[in-house]
Design an enzyme around this catalytic site. Structure first.
Site, PDB file in Angstrom:
ATOM      1  N   ILE A 123       8.111   9.578   2.747  1.00 57.07           N
ATOM      2  CA  ILE A 123       7.521   8.504   2.897  1.00 57.07           C
ATOM      3  C   ILE A 123       8.712   7.311   2.865  1.00 57.07           C
ATOM      4  O   ILE A 123       9.037   6.422   3.601  1.00 57.07           O
ATOM      5  CB  ILE A 123       6.458   8.009   2.181  1.00 57.07           C
ATOM      6  N   ASP A 130      16.561   7.259  -6.921  1.00 53.73           N
ATOM      7  CA  ASP A 130      15.921   8.619  -6.898  1.00 53.73           C
ATOM      8  C   ASP A 130      16.727   9.305  -7.150  1.00 53.73           C
ATOM      9  O   ASP A 130      17.778   9.992  -6.736  1.00 53.73           O
ATOM     10  CB  ASP A 130      15.425   8.896  -5.130  1.00 53.73           C
ATOM     11  N   ALA A 185       2.433   3.941  -3.269  1.00 53.79           N
ATOM     12  CA  ALA A 185       2.426   5.244  -4.003  1.00 53.79           C
ATOM     13  C   ALA A 185       1.068   5.714  -5.005  1.00 53.79           C
ATOM     14  O   ALA A 185       0.102   6.129  -4.342  1.00 53.79           O
ATOM     15  CB  ALA A 185       3.636   5.463  -4.745  1.00 53.79           C
ATOM     16  N   ARG A 186       1.355   5.339  -6.240  1.00 46.80           N
ATOM     17  CA  ARG A 186       0.077   5.553  -6.911  1.00 46.80           C
ATOM     18  C   ARG A 186       0.001   4.351  -7.988  1.00 46.80           C
ATOM     19  O   ARG A 186       1.017   3.927  -8.545  1.00 46.80           O
ATOM     20  CB  ARG A 186       0.098   6.810  -7.802  1.00 46.80           C
ATOM     21  N   ASP A 213      -1.180  -1.206  -2.388  1.00 49.04           N
ATOM     22  CA  ASP A 213      -2.261  -0.347  -1.708  1.00 49.04           C
ATOM     23  C   ASP A 213      -2.981   0.242  -2.654  1.00 49.04           C
ATOM     24  O   ASP A 213      -4.008   0.980  -2.370  1.00 49.04           O
ATOM     25  CB  ASP A 213      -1.681   0.407  -0.682  1.00 49.04           C
ATOM     26  N   GLU A 244      -9.055   2.658  -9.624  1.00 48.44           N
ATOM     27  CA  GLU A 244      -9.531   2.501  -8.287  1.00 48.44           C
ATOM     28  C   GLU A 244     -11.006   2.933  -8.253  1.00 48.44           C
ATOM     29  O   GLU A 244     -11.108   3.930  -8.620  1.00 48.44           O
ATOM     30  CB  GLU A 244      -8.710   3.208  -7.169  1.00 48.44           C
ATOM     31  N   HIS A 266      -6.430   1.306  -1.093  1.00 44.78           N
ATOM     32  CA  HIS A 266      -5.959   2.525  -1.064  1.00 44.78           C
ATOM     33  C   HIS A 266      -6.156   3.057   0.132  1.00 44.78           C
ATOM     34  O   HIS A 266      -6.817   4.330   0.656  1.00 44.78           O
ATOM     35  CB  HIS A 266      -6.506   3.608  -2.064  1.00 44.78           C
TER      36      HIS A 266
END
Ligand SMILES: NC(=O)c1ccc[n+]([C@@H]2O[C@H](COP(=O)([O-])OP(=O)(O)OC[C@H]3O[C@@H](n4cnc5c(N)ncnc54)[C@H](O)[C@@H]3O)[C@@H](O)[C@H]2O)c1
Length: 349
Positions: free
Chosen positions: A165, A184, A244-245, A269, A274, A293
């Site tokens: 992504i 990364d 992402a999370r 998001d 959640e 999400h």
């Protein structure tokens, strides 16, 4: 020997009235595939092993697949998750049983990358604030010069993670003439080079980015990797995006810097909890854009995930290695090779 390749769909692919949960998931290619028989399971979470004794493949939506879901018959060869998250699946249990777990990176790559660009454009264009101003009519129009947006040319887009992504978001951002940086530790350097992404240290990413997007997986190493200390390195004009999370970001620390205006804003998001507590202070901030999400949820995302799962399942049926296998150790086992040979002999002609 069973003559059909039998594919189960988890019960949550159907609503209680029997209609499809996600009509964009086109089941026709599976239903019409020669040699294939498909069936919906009764809604059960976790799925029970007895439900799967007579199936070769399972396409799995949100129900849990735990140890108790592994059928005794040894027939189940592949579990194909609808999406890329697999925290609902006991991966070691799959691996021990020789079951390949497949996810659908091809289905989510573009939709989530589009979400990142959506947040970037909405945040820097102050879209939400301008929407609110307009609804106030004259008094809102009178204050519009207080809400100057931020142009993107020459600004720096940074990413934490340039996998499936993260890299796609840079591909989509190409025409905006921005500088690209990323952190990364496991990056594919060829991809970075091709996309003109400068790989930088974690601290430099936070210092230099005008828009910083989080696209790494949640691991013990990345939990709260976006913390108070690193947020303090960001420019006061910078924006943070997380698709992402939630727990990758220390949300308390982020809320604080947003409340104090120490960064310009955020697009989220995903949240640490959640759905969130209705009293969560982040819900009160107007320099944050939130999504449940589901910003990437489009007809094409769901069609894409479904098509990728169907492709993976039909690949196995034809004795081919499917794409997107999580527990690749399974593919190296003699047992798996024998299974694929058997499927190929029965169905690949
Ligand atoms: N919001 C949504 O609906 C949605 C949908 C799909 C995926 N996701 C999430 O998006 C994220 C990215 O997914 P993907 O398909 O690109 O995954 P991916 O595995 O293809 O890419 C993740 C990248 O993060 C890198 N990474 C790992 N540890 C890192 C670290 N410590 N620091 C920086 N980078 C690190 C990896 O090297 C890899 O390049 C995941 O967290 C996934 O769960 C969210």
């Amino acid at each position: 020997m069973a003559d059909k390749f039998r594919v189960a769909l988890s019960g949550d692919f159907r609503k209680p009235d029997g209609s499809p949960t996600y009509p964009d998931f086109d089941l026709a290619p599976l239903r019409d595939a020669p040699g294939v028989e498909m069936a919906f399971l009764e809604s059960q979470s976790p799925i029970r092993g007895e439900q799967l004794e007579d199936f070769d493949a399972l396409i799995l939506l949100a129900h849990r697949f735990g140890k108790e879901s592994v059928p005794k018959s040894g027939r189940l060869a592949v579990v194909a998750r609808f999406g890329v998250g697999y925290d609902t699946v006991d991966v070691p249990a799959c691996t021990d049983a020789g079951i390949a777990l497949v996810i659908t990176p091809d289905g989510v790559r573009r939709p989530v990358a589009v979400s990142i660009i959506t947040f970037m454009l909405a945040l820097t264009g102050k879209l939400m604030a301008k929407d609110r101003l307009t609804r106030e009519a004259a008094s809102g129009f009178a204050r519009r010069s207080d809400y100057m947006g931020v142009g993107l040319v020459g600004r720096t887009l940074g990413a934490l993670g340039i996998g499936n992504i993260g890299a796609e978001a840079f591909r989509l951002a190409k025409p905006f003439d921005m500088n690209f940086i990323a952190h990364d530790p496991y990056a594919d350097r060829k991809v970075a080079e091709e996309l003109g992404i400068e790989l930088v240290s974690l601290e430099d990413l936070f210092r230099r980015a005008d828009v910083l997007s989080v696209s790494c997986p949640l691991t013990p190493e990345t939990r709260h990797i976006v913390n108070a200390e690193r947020l303090a390195l960001m420019k006061p004009t910078a924006y943070l995006i997380n698709t992402a999370r939630g727990p990758i970001v220390d949300q308390k620390a982020l809320t604080k810097v947003l409340q104090e205006g120490r960064i310009a804003g955020a697009g989220l998001d995903v949240l640490e909890q959640e759905p969130p507590d209705p009293n969560d202070p982040i819900l009160k901030l107007d320099n944050v854009i939130l999504a449940p999400h589901a910003l990437c949820w489009t007809d094409q995302c769901f069609a894409g995930n479904g098509a990728a799962d169907v492709r993976a399942v039909l690949d196995v049926q034809h004795g081919r290695e499917p794409r997107g296998v999580v527990n690749r150790a399974v593919l190296a086992s003699d047992d798996w090779r024998r299974r694929l040979d058997d499927y190929r002999a029965r169905f690949a002609h």
